[in-house]
Design an enzyme around this catalytic site. Sequence first.
Site, mmCIF file in Angstrom:
data_model
loop_
_atom_site.group_PDB
_atom_site.id
_atom_site.type_symbol
_atom_site.label_atom_id
_atom_site.label_comp_id
_atom_site.label_asym_id
_atom_site.label_seq_id
_atom_site.Cartn_x
_atom_site.Cartn_y
_atom_site.Cartn_z
ATOM 1 N N CYS A 1 0.804 -1.210 0.000
ATOM 2 C CA CYS A 1 0.000 0.000 0.000
ATOM 3 C C CYS A 1 0.843 1.268 0.000
ATOM 4 C CB CYS A 1 -0.968 -0.004 1.158
ATOM 5 S SG CYS A 1 -0.191 -0.255 2.747
ATOM 6 N N HIS B 1 -2.122 0.614 7.108
ATOM 7 C CA HIS B 1 -2.432 0.941 5.724
ATOM 8 C C HIS B 1 -1.936 2.349 5.421
ATOM 9 C CE1 HIS B 1 -4.388 0.280 1.968
ATOM 10 N NE2 HIS B 1 -5.343 1.210 2.127
ATOM 11 N N ASP C 1 -8.030 5.795 -2.391
ATOM 12 C CA ASP C 1 -7.196 4.667 -1.924
ATOM 13 C C ASP C 1 -6.665 3.922 -3.140
ATOM 14 O OD1 ASP C 1 -5.951 2.570 -0.746
ATOM 15 O OD2 ASP C 1 -7.533 2.207 0.735
#
Lengths: 651, 305
Positions: free
Chosen positions: A408, A452, A468
């Site tokens: 991520c 994250h 995202d």
Amino acid sequence: MHPDTATDSLRRDQGSWLLGAAALTLAPHVDTLPTWVAVLAFGLLGWRASLLWRGRMATSKWLVLMLALAAGIAVRFEFGHFFGKDPGVALLAILLGLKLLETRTMRDIHAAVLLCFFLQLAVFLENQSPLFALLALGACLLSIGSLLALTDPHASQRERLRTSALLLVQGLPFMLTLFVLFPRVQGPLWGLPADAHRAVTGLSDSMSPGSIAELSQSSEIAFRAAFEEAPPPPHLRYWRGPVLTHFDGSTWRASRHERAEHPYYTPAGPQLRYQLTLEAHNQHWLLAMDFAGGPVDGIRFGSDYQALSVQPVRTRSRFELNAYPETPVGVDESSRVLDSARRLPADGNPRSRQLVAELSADTPTPAILLERVIDYLRQSELRYTLRPPLMREDSVDTFLFVAQRGFCEHFSSAFVFLMRAAGVPARVVTGYQGGEINPVDGSLVVRQSDAHAWAEVWLDGRGWVRVDPTALAAPQRIESGLSAALPAGEALPLLMRPEMAWLRTLRHQWDAASNHWNQWVLGYNQARQLELLSELGLDTPHWQVLIGGMMLAVLVVMAALLAWAMHYRNPADALDKAWAAFSRKLAHVGLERHPAEGPLDYGARLARARPLDASALQEITSRYAALRYRPPAPVHEVLELKRRIRKLNLR
Amino acid sequence: MPQRPANRLLEAASQIILGKTHELQLALSCLIARGHLLIEDVPGVGKTTLAHALARLIGLHFQRIQFTSDLLPADIVGVSIFDRDTSHFRFHPGPVFAQLILADEVNRATPKTQSALLEAMEERQITADGSTMPLPEPFFVMATQNPSSQIGTFPLPESQLDRFLMRIQLGYPDRSAERALLMGKARREIIEHQPPVITPDDLLALQEEAQSLLIAERLIDYVQDLLAATRQAGEYLGGLSPRAGLGLLAAARAWALIEGRDHVLPEDIQRVFPHIAAHRLQRAGDGRHPGPAELARLLQSVPLR
């Protein structure tokens, strides 16, 4: 038996109790003791056990003395000093083994049991989990059992265990009284000062490639959230940590932000109320869900929309929070913040810059450009992986064009880079995403593996919008968590593997239990105490009042126990009650017992008067006769008689 | 399963003395409690037969002493007679040197003679001419007494009555028992052909066993309450003595043993109590012994604890 003349007063069953108590006492210490100390301590226990089984005497005093000296020196070498918790516990563990080895007299045995009690207490200096508390409780049970084995050598093992448990239960009211009323000082109950500052896993205020991937290998709990109503769907569960604006080409860092007692936005939309129990991470950030409402006591709101505690969170802490997921934020963001959100290093990542130049050739609006970047990322078949290759130089280029796989932090970092290259304000937000609902108590458990990184883009008129980029490549990451998003074959932390479902269920239950333990036992601090007392009608009592109350309560409990003991001194009184109840029951049919009537005569009279019930009635009277006049009456038989009398149904 | 000795004895005795199981059990309790038995009844109800039967069934050495107004102490304990050959007095033991003695119509003898027997009963030994001779073991005296209203009797003084653990009355048999008695063989003949069912050693073992029976503390309390009730009510001239209390416990143990228990129940005490108390108590009003109904009322008035 004179205590000093006894050569080896330890009988086999007594010795077994004592060794069992010592072994269970030492077991939780194995985790923290140096390996050689643990091996030595258990070796000594084994030696003693073998002596006991062969019916041999205790070992010679000189040998024990030599061993003690050697162990002392070794401990000194291991720790460099004798002071403090760790060498102390190590020495005690060895001494317990040696003490058992030289048990000759009653006094030795008593000393060994006392050592056991002390070591059981010392466990909590290191670990206060419910499992360790259970182990210590078990060891305590066995220790009391070994004292009982000394004082009453004829009792059966079961009786000893029962008496021991009964003694513990009798101690319970005292324990609870002292626990609830003993004046609390600020801070954790068991924490030693040094413990509070040790390194803990968790987010930091910077992000370089690989840092979050590393974190995701840990299944440690970051925090728990208990929602008042149903938890929000996974795509709303963004728990905000540090917001990273500064980029130096490889590492993202947090920018300075202001703090205020009120949020820098006006909370709007539906509200979610929840209770956050944060594990100690020694940082200020609370990891509140986007976007926290306020004001709340002890909490400040950052201009980057984080919720922050005034003091670093050094112990597990509880917060009552609100979240307004649909709040628009940063519509009128200051130009200073927007400027810093556009800033990029002068050079580096040329291919990415080239790409942006191509995408924005027709100078589209930021919103259109955003869509193009998203489309590009979606089409470029980037893979989501926990094991990305090293990307030192031009990390964004390497990720986008060479490696084409990453975690991520790579996705968010690349996305923000692209947006900035096109002059659109963007930043990286770190935190946690998702979490797992514990089916046992319905709370949401968020682990380090849920760490994250995502991005925020500032669009004119809409403010900061969450994007995202990871979801573009691996939408499952957001909807179902890390394990669903990773390609098959990639090493997951053991507990996250789907085939370990049963283990996960077990873990859920354990988590729920530890959560209660944390909330009510370890987390019972001054604030909770005051809260509880005010519910009892005592508003912020002075500590002297508290101590007085505590002593009074202890006295009351003691008096109650004493009265109970006097009342139930022997089962005979219970027997009297049962017998009286029997007579009362039969008084309904006019067959009350005459005061001078013996049980057999009464039984015979009853049998004549009620031939249908004769056998049941005479069974009761003859049982009573035997219990009453053939002492001692075993408790279970008295209970059996009570049961029969209660169940007696006259036809 | 072979019957226990006490039950064997009771059963065999009730084959001979018909319809009197309760009285027989009392008599056996008295025997097992190492007490002595006073039987008060009109002649002809089987007092002598009972003594005979017990002696026979246990195989005890039996002596019967018929008490008359001219009976002398020496006729009971024995006498020293000068032996010409050895030039020494030689003691000739009297009938008291037996294991089971039937002292028939004990209240016909003079108090002096009575007390000779009663002292032997208490001491279980005889002292004559400066030497002491133990009486045999077991040693059991059954004395019969005609109702005191009869003429020519010397009623036993209260202090002497206390030497008897129990006093029982046999009474007339009921109709069916009496019919069986009338139709059957002569009792004497039956007894002569009756082999012993237990040995004297068995009896000693029973006596030993009875002493070891459990008595719950509450029953001691109960016995004390009973004793106190006889003392406090003012109904009696004096109450029961501690010796009577000990006797009550011993008799209750023996009764419980015959019942086949290893512990005493209140019922055991209640069964034997009237027979322990009646001859020891005198009503304050007329100086007579209390009757069964009166003692039953007394038992009813003391609650069990």
